[in-house]
Design a protein around this motif. Structure first.
Motif, PDB file in Angstrom:
ATOM      1  N   MET A   1       1.047  27.604 -11.459  1.00 13.28           N
ATOM      2  CA  MET A   1       1.110  26.097 -11.264  1.00 13.28           C
ATOM      3  C   MET A   1       0.505  26.038  -8.773  1.00 13.28           C
ATOM      4  N   SER A   2       1.210  27.585  -8.527  1.00 17.57           N
ATOM      5  CA  SER A   2       1.503  27.297  -7.332  1.00 17.57           C
ATOM      6  C   SER A   2      -0.248  28.206  -6.760  1.00 17.57           C
ATOM      7  N   ASP A   3      -0.961  28.818  -7.303  1.00 16.31           N
ATOM      8  CA  ASP A   3      -2.152  29.147  -6.764  1.00 16.31           C
ATOM      9  C   ASP A   3      -3.013  27.610  -6.898  1.00 16.31           C
ATOM     10  N   SER A   4      -3.047  27.080  -7.841  1.00 14.76           N
ATOM     11  CA  SER A   4      -3.875  26.036  -7.806  1.00 14.76           C
ATOM     12  C   SER A   4      -3.738  24.836  -7.182  1.00 14.76           C
ATOM     13  N   LYS A   5      -4.835  23.952  -6.528  1.00 11.90           N
ATOM     14  CA  LYS A   5      -4.910  23.510  -5.435  1.00 11.90           C
ATOM     15  C   LYS A   5      -4.716  21.833  -6.027  1.00 11.90           C
ATOM     16  N   ILE A   6      -3.679  20.628  -5.023  1.00 13.31           N
ATOM     17  CA  ILE A   6      -3.357  19.386  -6.209  1.00 13.31           C
ATOM     18  C   ILE A   6      -3.781  18.699  -4.983  1.00 13.31           C
ATOM     19  N   ALA A   7      -4.101  17.800  -6.073  1.00  9.86           N
ATOM     20  CA  ALA A   7      -5.575  16.729  -6.224  1.00  9.86           C
ATOM     21  C   ALA A   7      -4.506  15.992  -5.281  1.00  9.86           C
ATOM     22  N   ILE A   8      -3.600  15.486  -5.811  1.00  9.21           N
ATOM     23  CA  ILE A   8      -2.860  14.478  -5.595  1.00  9.21           C
ATOM     24  C   ILE A   8      -1.636  14.695  -5.433  1.00  9.21           C
ATOM     25  N   ARG A   9      -0.969  13.764  -4.346  1.00  6.64           N
ATOM     26  CA  ARG A   9       0.431  13.889  -4.176  1.00  6.64           C
ATOM     27  C   ARG A   9       0.824  13.060  -3.521  1.00  6.64           C
ATOM     28  N   VAL A  10       1.843  12.596  -4.452  1.00 12.33           N
ATOM     29  CA  VAL A  10       2.763  11.345  -4.031  1.00 12.33           C
ATOM     30  C   VAL A  10       4.558  11.808  -3.375  1.00 12.33           C
ATOM     31  N   ASP A  11       4.441  10.858  -2.524  1.00 14.59           N
ATOM     32  CA  ASP A  11       6.329  10.917  -2.040  1.00 14.59           C
ATOM     33  C   ASP A  11       7.091   9.953  -2.113  1.00 14.59           C
ATOM     34  N   ASP A  12       8.192   9.818  -2.309  1.00 11.23           N
ATOM     35  CA  ASP A  12       9.145   9.293  -2.732  1.00 11.23           C
ATOM     36  C   ASP A  12       8.543   7.403  -2.626  1.00 11.23           C
ATOM     37  N   LEU A  13       7.641   7.643  -3.274  1.00  7.56           N
ATOM     38  CA  LEU A  13       7.005   6.429  -3.332  1.00  7.56           C
ATOM     39  C   LEU A  13       7.358   5.183  -4.015  1.00  7.56           C
ATOM     40  N   THR A  14       7.899   4.135  -3.290  1.00  5.70           N
ATOM     41  CA  THR A  14       8.311   2.988  -3.964  1.00  5.70           C
ATOM     42  C   THR A  14       8.172   1.956  -3.824  1.00  5.70           C
ATOM     43  N   VAL A  15       8.085   0.408  -4.877  1.00  4.00           N
ATOM     44  CA  VAL A  15       7.347  -0.059  -4.777  1.00  4.00           C
ATOM     45  C   VAL A  15       8.019  -1.472  -5.085  1.00  4.00           C
ATOM     46  N   ALA A  16       7.304  -3.032  -4.408  1.00  3.85           N
ATOM     47  CA  ALA A  16       8.561  -4.191  -5.244  1.00  3.85           C
ATOM     48  C   ALA A  16       7.775  -5.150  -5.094  1.00  3.85           C
ATOM     49  N   TYR A  17       8.186  -6.075  -6.254  1.00  9.61           N
ATOM     50  CA  TYR A  17       6.928  -7.719  -6.485  1.00  9.61           C
ATOM     51  C   TYR A  17       8.560  -8.217  -6.048  1.00  9.61           C
ATOM     52  N   ASN A  18       7.899  -8.990  -5.102  1.00 11.69           N
ATOM     53  CA  ASN A  18       9.723 -10.043  -4.669  1.00 11.69           C
ATOM     54  C   ASN A  18      11.135  -9.048  -4.979  1.00 11.69           C
ATOM     55  N   PHE A  19      10.716  -8.190  -4.205  1.00 11.13           N
ATOM     56  CA  PHE A  19      12.271  -7.188  -4.040  1.00 11.13           C
ATOM     57  C   PHE A  19      12.925  -6.610  -5.371  1.00 11.13           C
ATOM     58  N   LYS A  20      12.063  -7.132  -6.251  1.00 11.33           N
ATOM     59  CA  LYS A  20      12.609  -5.813  -7.003  1.00 11.33           C
ATOM     60  C   LYS A  20      11.570  -4.749  -7.541  1.00 11.33           C
ATOM     61  N   PRO A  21      12.524  -3.094  -7.579  1.00  9.31           N
ATOM     62  CA  PRO A  21      11.715  -1.970  -7.831  1.00  9.31           C
ATOM     63  C   PRO A  21      10.437  -2.488  -8.681  1.00  9.31           C
ATOM     64  N   VAL A  22       9.523  -1.607  -8.634  1.00 11.21           N
ATOM     65  CA  VAL A  22       8.736  -1.197  -9.875  1.00 11.21           C
ATOM     66  C   VAL A  22       8.153   0.150  -9.881  1.00 11.21           C
ATOM     67  N   LEU A  23       7.907   0.625  -8.748  1.00  9.16           N
ATOM     68  CA  LEU A  23       8.110   1.801  -8.906  1.00  9.16           C
ATOM     69  C   LEU A  23       9.163   2.479  -8.616  1.00  9.16           C
ATOM     70  N   TRP A  24      10.283   2.968  -8.168  1.00  3.55           N
ATOM     71  CA  TRP A  24      11.137   3.366  -7.868  1.00  3.55           C
ATOM     72  C   TRP A  24      11.283   5.352  -7.227  1.00  3.55           C
ATOM     73  N   ASP A  25      11.141   5.156  -6.236  1.00  2.00           N
ATOM     74  CA  ASP A  25      11.506   6.798  -5.626  1.00  2.00           C
ATOM     75  C   ASP A  25      10.156   7.736  -6.326  1.00  2.00           C
ATOM     76  N   ILE A  26       8.711   7.813  -6.649  1.00  2.00           N
ATOM     77  CA  ILE A  26       7.899   8.640  -6.981  1.00  2.00           C
ATOM     78  C   ILE A  26       7.999  10.131  -7.008  1.00  2.00           C
ATOM     79  N   ASP A  27       8.476  10.603  -7.164  1.00  2.00           N
ATOM     80  CA  ASP A  27       7.533  11.959  -6.184  1.00  2.00           C
ATOM     81  C   ASP A  27       6.664  12.637  -7.640  1.00  2.00           C
TER      82      ASP A  27
END
Lengths: 246, 385
Positions: free
Chosen positions: A1-27
């Motif tokens: 894994m370490s020698d291949s390139k990372i295309a997409i990186r998501v860090d600590d992503l949290t998304v909420a609709y009306n204060f309700k989390p839909v995605l919680w701390d995604i890495d």
């Protein structure tokens, strides 16, 4: 894994609709050149994850990068196929015109598509077997044909990374095979493809990489290593077998 | 220029300026928003009028356009709470703003030239009296200059941002991903719509301006499946109704704005009934054809399934497939005309073509694959979805 390139990186992503989390701390790290399924039950945040990577939804926390840079700077590397049901197919336009929309991103504001863009759109229609339908009004196409037009629109973007939101939703078996063959060709050409997917049975056959998602990330990695009962149960609960057999 | 020509010219310019944003409002399913804007701009106009004492001042247009955008913002804010749906939010916002305008007029403007009637209905016939005079020379009616300027801006925006408007109207998600912010385009369109409504309201009033925006676009939508043609047709319908409406008003001695809107309504009604594909009559005809073709298919399958002559006798078809007499004859004629069956001594049999057709149809029903029946779609309505 370490020698291949990372295309997409998501860090600590949290998304909420009306204060309700839909995605919680995604890495999440997606290596270049994989064909990845995002699976999870309804309401797990699969579409939301794609939309927040693409800047369509603003997260309340966290960040996303495409080949190390924010999405804003990398738009031209990315193509997106939204859910078929998200648009009005009675819109007055033709199959060819919808595919042409894929060229708009590289053109930028105000500039209009010309002969070069039209040629690219026709080639993309040819690739998905829809060339004979180029002048047809989009409401006159079947569900599978509409999905292929959407795929052609993504192909014409000639991107490095493709995001697709349930491309197999409501399509016939022939179209499903046609689409998956094109996705596999894309992977062969070194592209990265991320697909929101519903049918757990076809995951091992179609994909080589998988992310389990249910508001939180459950697991991500090669299908052969992590597509197992343990992760399915964690994602879908005890009755995941019902989900498989749906 | 004489007053008659001037009035028609103003009416035509107003109609074109309304028709263009109207197309996008209709396609975005936002027709109601134009109704809301046309009412809620009133306080903007009234406040602008108090400041400048001039109904044609650009400040009026700016303040009113601002009110239009505020309307949209308020509707979206209320909607976002998730407590009420969009139509309810619209119904809450615009009467509130409109009533503020009405109260402002009643309290302060009783003795000036601004009354609720004029705001609601406008009066095109008076437009030529208000002249624009530049260094002593009369260069035409003020409202023609105001609307003409708005129209030029609208056309300029349309040409510059046609592709962006198209993609964000059709697929907001893709538009955002490609970097054409749907929010920016949405508010751009709302601003142009607001400015147009303000410019047009003096001529046709707050109620009828909605008809000028929505009716031409709705009519054009029934006739074409091409966005550019839809724009051109909307403009043609708008201008036709404006001119025709003027002459109807002239001969009936009635309100010009009222006549224009009546013509718009009649044009829509005609197209709604007689449009070649989406018109009511075409749809009814198609449904009748489809019923006949389903019967035809049932009939062919019956023939396919039965070797015995008793099942294939012309007289027995009624009983066996349980149709009315008229129906059987229509279906039988249709089958014969297409060379799908031949009748020998009152015994019906499938021809080779009929057999092939039936097999293809069966396969389509079972597999639901579209490709195989492409060529059949030209002959039959049934498979056209």
């Amino acid at each position: 894994m370490s020698d291949s390139k990372i295309a997409i990186r998501v860090d600590d992503l949290t998304v909420a609709y009306n204060f309700k989390p839909v995605l919680w701390d995604i890495d999440l790290e997606v290596p270049e050149g994989v064909l990845m399924a995002i699976v999870g039950p309804n309401g797990a945040g699969k579409s939301t994850l794609i939309k927040s990577i693409l800047g369509i939804i603003d997260p309340i926390a966290g960040s996303v990068s495409i080949y190390g840079k924010p999405y804003d700077k990398q738009r031209k590397l990315v193509a997106y196929v939204p859910q078929k049901g998200s648009v009005d197919w009675d819109f007055p336009t033709t199959a060819l015109d919808v595919v042409m929309m894929g060229t708009y991103g590289k053109l930028g504001w105000i500039k209009r598509p010309g002969a070069k863009q039209k040629k690219a759109a026709l080639e993309a229609l040819e690739k998905v077997g829809m060339l004979p339908f180029k002048s047809r009004q989009i409401s006159q196409l079947s569900g599978g044909q509409q999905q292929r037009v959407f795929l052609a629109r993504a192909l014409v973007q000639n991107a490095a990374i493709y995001f697709m939101d349930e491309p197999f939703q409501g399509v016939d078996a022939t179209t499903e095979i046609a689409i998956i063959n094109i996705l596999k060709e894309l992977r062969k050409a070194g592209k990265t493809v991320v697909v929101v997917h519903h049918d757990l049975q076809t995951v091992p056959e179609y994909f080589d990489w998988v992310t389990f998602l249910n508001v939180k990330k459950i697991a991500t990695g090669p299908v052969k290593d992590i597509f197992n009962d343990d992760n399915l149960t964690k994602t879908y609960g005890i009755n995941y077998k019902v989900a498989v057999n749906q | 220029m004489d007053a008659q020509v001037e009035i028609q010219l103003i009416a035509a310019v107003v109609a074109i300026a309304c028709a263009i944003p109207g197309v996008f409002l209709v396609l975005r399913k936002m027709a109601l928003i134009s109704d809301a804007i046309s009412h809620s701009i009133l306080p903007g106009i009234v406040i602008g009028f108090f400041i400048t004492e001039d109904l044609n001042s650009p400040l009026l247009i700016l303040l009113a356009a601002l009110m239009g955008v505020i309307t949209v913002v308020l509707v979206e804010a209320i909607q976002k709470t998730g407590l009420v749906k969009e139509d309810t939010a619209i119904g809450l916002v615009f009467p509130a703003l409109f009533s503020i305008g009405v109260i402002l007029i009643a309290k302060n403007a009783n003795d000036v030239h601004l009354d609720v009637d004029a705001v609601l209905l406008g009066e095109l016939a008076f437009a030529p009296f208000d002249r624009l005079i530049v260094s002593g020379t009369d260069i035409g009616p003020k409202s023609l200059w105001v609307m003409g300027t708005i129209l030029l801006i609208t056309i300029g925006m349309l040409f510059a941002f046609f592709k962006e408007l198209k993609v964000s109207t059709f697929d907001a998600g893709l538009s955002a991903a490609l970097g054409f912010s749907p929010v920016v385009l949405h508010y751009g369109l709302m601003t142009v719509s607001s400015v147009t409504v303000v410019g047009a309201f003096e001529a046709v009033g707050a109620v009828l301006v909605v008809a000028l925006m929505i009716a031409p676009a709705a009519t054009a939508y029934l006739l074409t499946s091409d966005l550019k043609k839809m724009l051109v047709l909307s403009v043609i319908f708008g201008v036709f109704s404006a001119i025709a409406g003027y002459w109807v008003a002239h001969f009936l001695d009635a309100s010009i704005a009222g006549s224009m809107t009546t013509v718009l309504g009649l044009v829509f009604l005609m197209v709604y009934l007689f449009a070649p594909n989406k018109g009511l009559i075409a749809v009814m005809y198609r449904q009748k054809q489809q019923r006949t073709e389903v019967s035809l298919l049932t009939f062919l399958l019956h023939l396919n399934n039965h070797e015995e002559e008793s099942e294939r006798h012309v007289k027995h078809l009624n009983e066996h497939i349980n149709w009315q007499k008229v129906r059987s004859k229509t279906v039988l004629d249709l089958a014969e005309r297409n060379n799908l069956v031949h009748i020998d001594k009152n015994i019906v049999s499938l021809t080779i073509k009929g057999k092939e057709f039936t097999d293809l149809a069966l396969e389509y029903i079972i597999t639901n694959k579209d490709e195989k029946i492409e060529h059949m779609k030209d002959d039959f309505f049934l498979f056209r979805g």
